[in-house]
Design a protein around this motif. Structure first.
Motif, mmCIF file in Angstrom:
data_model
loop_
_atom_site.group_PDB
_atom_site.id
_atom_site.type_symbol
_atom_site.label_atom_id
_atom_site.label_comp_id
_atom_site.label_asym_id
_atom_site.label_seq_id
_atom_site.Cartn_x
_atom_site.Cartn_y
_atom_site.Cartn_z
ATOM 1 N N ALA A 42 0.842 -1.192 0.000
ATOM 2 C CA ALA A 42 0.000 0.000 0.000
ATOM 3 C C ALA A 42 0.878 1.244 0.000
ATOM 4 C CB ALA A 42 -0.893 -0.016 1.245
ATOM 5 N N PRO A 43 0.327 2.386 -0.429
ATOM 6 C CA PRO A 43 1.100 3.628 -0.388
ATOM 7 C C PRO A 43 1.601 3.918 1.027
ATOM 8 C CG PRO A 43 -0.936 3.929 -1.611
ATOM 9 C CD PRO A 43 -1.011 2.570 -0.978
ATOM 10 N N VAL A 44 2.842 4.387 1.113
ATOM 11 C CA VAL A 44 3.428 4.736 2.410
ATOM 12 C C VAL A 44 3.191 6.229 2.627
ATOM 13 C CG1 VAL A 44 5.519 4.756 3.798
ATOM 14 C CG2 VAL A 44 5.158 2.934 2.127
ATOM 15 N N HIS A 45 2.523 6.557 3.727
ATOM 16 C CA HIS A 45 2.157 7.949 3.990
ATOM 17 C C HIS A 45 3.046 8.638 5.006
ATOM 18 C CE1 HIS A 45 -1.442 7.993 1.541
ATOM 19 N NE2 HIS A 45 -1.652 6.757 1.950
ATOM 20 N N SER A 46 3.794 7.862 5.795
ATOM 21 C CA SER A 46 4.638 8.498 6.800
ATOM 22 C C SER A 46 5.859 7.637 7.081
ATOM 23 C CB SER A 46 3.849 8.764 8.080
ATOM 24 O OG SER A 46 3.204 7.600 8.527
ATOM 25 N N LEU A 47 6.899 8.294 7.540
ATOM 26 C CA LEU A 47 8.203 7.666 7.730
ATOM 27 C C LEU A 47 8.860 8.289 8.942
ATOM 28 C CD1 LEU A 47 10.650 6.021 6.499
ATOM 29 C CD2 LEU A 47 11.181 8.101 5.229
ATOM 30 N N CYS A 48 9.478 7.457 9.757
ATOM 31 C CA CYS A 48 10.156 7.928 10.957
ATOM 32 C C CYS A 48 11.455 7.136 11.103
ATOM 33 C CB CYS A 48 9.241 7.695 12.150
ATOM 34 S SG CYS A 48 9.689 8.588 13.609
ATOM 35 N N ALA A 49 12.563 7.807 11.416
ATOM 36 C CA ALA A 49 13.860 7.137 11.525
ATOM 37 C C ALA A 49 14.157 6.746 12.957
ATOM 38 C CB ALA A 49 14.954 8.064 11.019
ATOM 39 N N LEU A 50 14.690 5.547 13.115
ATOM 40 C CA LEU A 50 15.267 5.094 14.372
ATOM 41 C C LEU A 50 16.762 4.932 14.124
ATOM 42 C CD1 LEU A 50 12.515 2.521 15.370
ATOM 43 C CD2 LEU A 50 12.790 4.861 16.175
ATOM 44 N N GLU A 51 17.494 4.288 15.012
ATOM 45 C CA GLU A 51 18.948 4.196 14.844
ATOM 46 C C GLU A 51 19.352 3.521 13.540
ATOM 47 O OE1 GLU A 51 21.114 2.741 18.193
ATOM 48 O OE2 GLU A 51 19.790 3.787 19.571
ATOM 49 N N ASP A 52 18.908 2.290 13.317
ATOM 50 C CA ASP A 52 19.281 1.565 12.102
ATOM 51 C C ASP A 52 18.066 0.955 11.422
ATOM 52 O OD1 ASP A 52 18.751 -0.279 14.021
ATOM 53 O OD2 ASP A 52 20.590 -1.435 13.782
ATOM 54 N N SER A 53 16.907 1.511 11.724
ATOM 55 C CA SER A 53 15.672 1.035 11.106
ATOM 56 C C SER A 53 14.732 2.216 10.889
ATOM 57 C CB SER A 53 14.997 -0.030 11.983
ATOM 58 O OG SER A 53 14.578 0.535 13.210
ATOM 59 N N VAL A 54 13.664 1.954 10.161
ATOM 60 C CA VAL A 54 12.653 2.984 9.917
ATOM 61 C C VAL A 54 11.280 2.425 10.261
ATOM 62 C CG1 VAL A 54 13.900 4.300 8.168
ATOM 63 C CG2 VAL A 54 12.526 2.338 7.467
ATOM 64 N N LEU A 55 10.386 3.323 10.637
ATOM 65 C CA LEU A 55 8.980 2.990 10.845
ATOM 66 C C LEU A 55 8.206 3.587 9.681
ATOM 67 C CD1 LEU A 55 8.719 3.869 14.614
ATOM 68 C CD2 LEU A 55 8.662 1.580 13.634
ATOM 69 N N LEU A 56 7.321 2.787 9.085
ATOM 70 C CA LEU A 56 6.523 3.214 7.948
ATOM 71 C C LEU A 56 5.054 3.148 8.306
ATOM 72 C CD1 LEU A 56 8.244 0.972 5.279
ATOM 73 C CD2 LEU A 56 8.808 3.317 5.850
ATOM 74 N N ALA A 65 1.489 2.740 6.682
ATOM 75 C CA ALA A 65 0.825 2.376 5.423
ATOM 76 C C ALA A 65 -0.359 1.472 5.713
ATOM 77 C CB ALA A 65 1.798 1.666 4.487
ATOM 78 N N ALA A 66 -1.489 1.768 5.107
ATOM 79 C CA ALA A 66 -2.685 0.905 5.140
ATOM 80 C C ALA A 66 -3.113 0.537 6.561
ATOM 81 C CB ALA A 66 -2.460 -0.349 4.302
ATOM 82 N N GLY A 67 -3.141 1.519 7.443
ATOM 83 C CA GLY A 67 -3.609 1.262 8.800
ATOM 84 C C GLY A 67 -2.640 0.483 9.660
ATOM 85 N N ARG A 68 -1.411 0.305 9.209
ATOM 86 C CA ARG A 68 -0.394 -0.416 9.972
ATOM 87 C C ARG A 68 0.873 0.422 10.058
ATOM 88 N NH1 ARG A 68 -2.403 -4.858 6.851
ATOM 89 N NH2 ARG A 68 -3.480 -6.323 8.225
ATOM 90 N N ILE A 69 1.628 0.161 11.098
ATOM 91 C CA ILE A 69 2.951 0.749 11.237
ATOM 92 C C ILE A 69 3.932 -0.412 11.217
ATOM 93 C CG2 ILE A 69 4.496 2.052 12.719
ATOM 94 C CD1 ILE A 69 1.886 3.389 13.828
ATOM 95 N N ARG A 70 4.880 -0.369 10.268
ATOM 96 C CA ARG A 70 5.855 -1.450 10.125
ATOM 97 C C ARG A 70 7.247 -0.921 10.403
ATOM 98 N NH1 ARG A 70 2.737 -2.945 4.968
ATOM 99 N NH2 ARG A 70 1.469 -4.680 5.696
ATOM 100 N N GLN A 71 8.044 -1.736 11.077
ATOM 101 C CA GLN A 71 9.441 -1.399 11.315
ATOM 102 C C GLN A 71 10.310 -2.297 10.452
ATOM 103 O OE1 GLN A 71 10.811 -1.934 15.348
ATOM 104 N NE2 GLN A 71 12.755 -0.912 14.943
ATOM 105 N N HIS A 72 11.238 -1.684 9.704
ATOM 106 C CA HIS A 72 12.138 -2.422 8.820
ATOM 107 C C HIS A 72 13.576 -2.019 9.078
ATOM 108 C CE1 HIS A 72 9.255 -4.310 6.003
ATOM 109 N NE2 HIS A 72 8.491 -3.296 6.349
ATOM 110 N N ALA A 73 14.483 -3.006 9.055
ATOM 111 C CA ALA A 73 15.919 -2.734 9.122
ATOM 112 C C ALA A 73 16.351 -2.128 7.792
ATOM 113 C CB ALA A 73 16.686 -4.022 9.389
ATOM 114 N N VAL A 74 17.110 -1.050 7.835
ATOM 115 C CA VAL A 74 17.551 -0.407 6.597
ATOM 116 C C VAL A 74 18.586 -1.264 5.882
ATOM 117 C CG1 VAL A 74 18.715 1.621 5.637
ATOM 118 C CG2 VAL A 74 16.983 1.900 7.418
ATOM 119 N N SER A 75 19.469 -1.908 6.602
ATOM 120 C CA SER A 75 20.554 -2.668 5.961
ATOM 121 C C SER A 75 20.070 -3.920 5.240
ATOM 122 C CB SER A 75 21.612 -3.052 6.991
ATOM 123 O OG SER A 75 21.037 -3.850 8.006
#
Length: 159
Positions: free
Chosen positions: A89-103, A105-115
């Motif tokens: 789904a389209p990603v509407h917001s983004l937030c940075a953590l130390e080595d991951s990001v929070l996205l 999208a579609a009523g969910r917040i997902r955390q992904h490792a950038v590396s």
């Protein structure tokens, strides 16, 4: 004076290492030196509007878009470092953590490792229409649209 070369509406601006980065609704990242109004480069980073851009402590720029992707970029070369994730789904917001990001999208917040792009967590947003505002050690702060022009803010804590 104005910085030359930007024609589409700008959705985000970052300043890093003496450079200005503008991200626009056409999916383009454009770079300028803070010392000159002439563009020093431009690259198409997404197929649709850029909806978020953050600078990580590592120096990488991470972007998200209505095209459903999240990507990391080397600001010196403006080259793709990695595709962090491709939500459905389209990603509407983004937030940075130390080595991951929070996205958001579609009523969910997902955390992904950038590396690696690995999904580290997934949380249901409290309301159907929510936007991630920021995150920290105490949780994620989410703006909820409860009714037309009525908003609240809550904290979502994951495991």
């Amino acid at each position: 004076g104005a910085y030359a070369g930007q024609s589409a509406a700008v959705s985000f601006i970052l300043i890093a290492e003496g450079r200005i980065f503008a991200f626009d609704v056409e999916g383009t990242m454009r770079r300028w030196s803070v010392d000159t109004p002439q563009s020093t480069g431009a690259v198409d980073v997404h197929d649709q509007a850029v909806t978020g851009a953050v600078l990580l402590a590592s120096g990488l720029i991470v972007t998200c878009s209505l095209d459903g992707t999240c990507r990391s970029w080397d600001p010196a070369t403006m080259s793709l470092h990695s595709t962090v994730c491709q939500p459905c789904a389209p990603v509407h917001s983004l937030c940075a953590l130390e080595d991951s990001v929070l996205l958001g999208a579609a009523g969910r917040i997902r955390q992904h490792a950038v590396s690696t792009g690995a999904q580290l967590g997934c949380w249901e947003a409290p309301e159907r229409e929510s936007s991630l505002l920021c995150a920290g050690s105490t949780g994620m702060y989410v703006r909820e649209e409860r009714a037309a022009h009525q908003y609240g803010c809550c904290v979502v804590r994951g495991t």
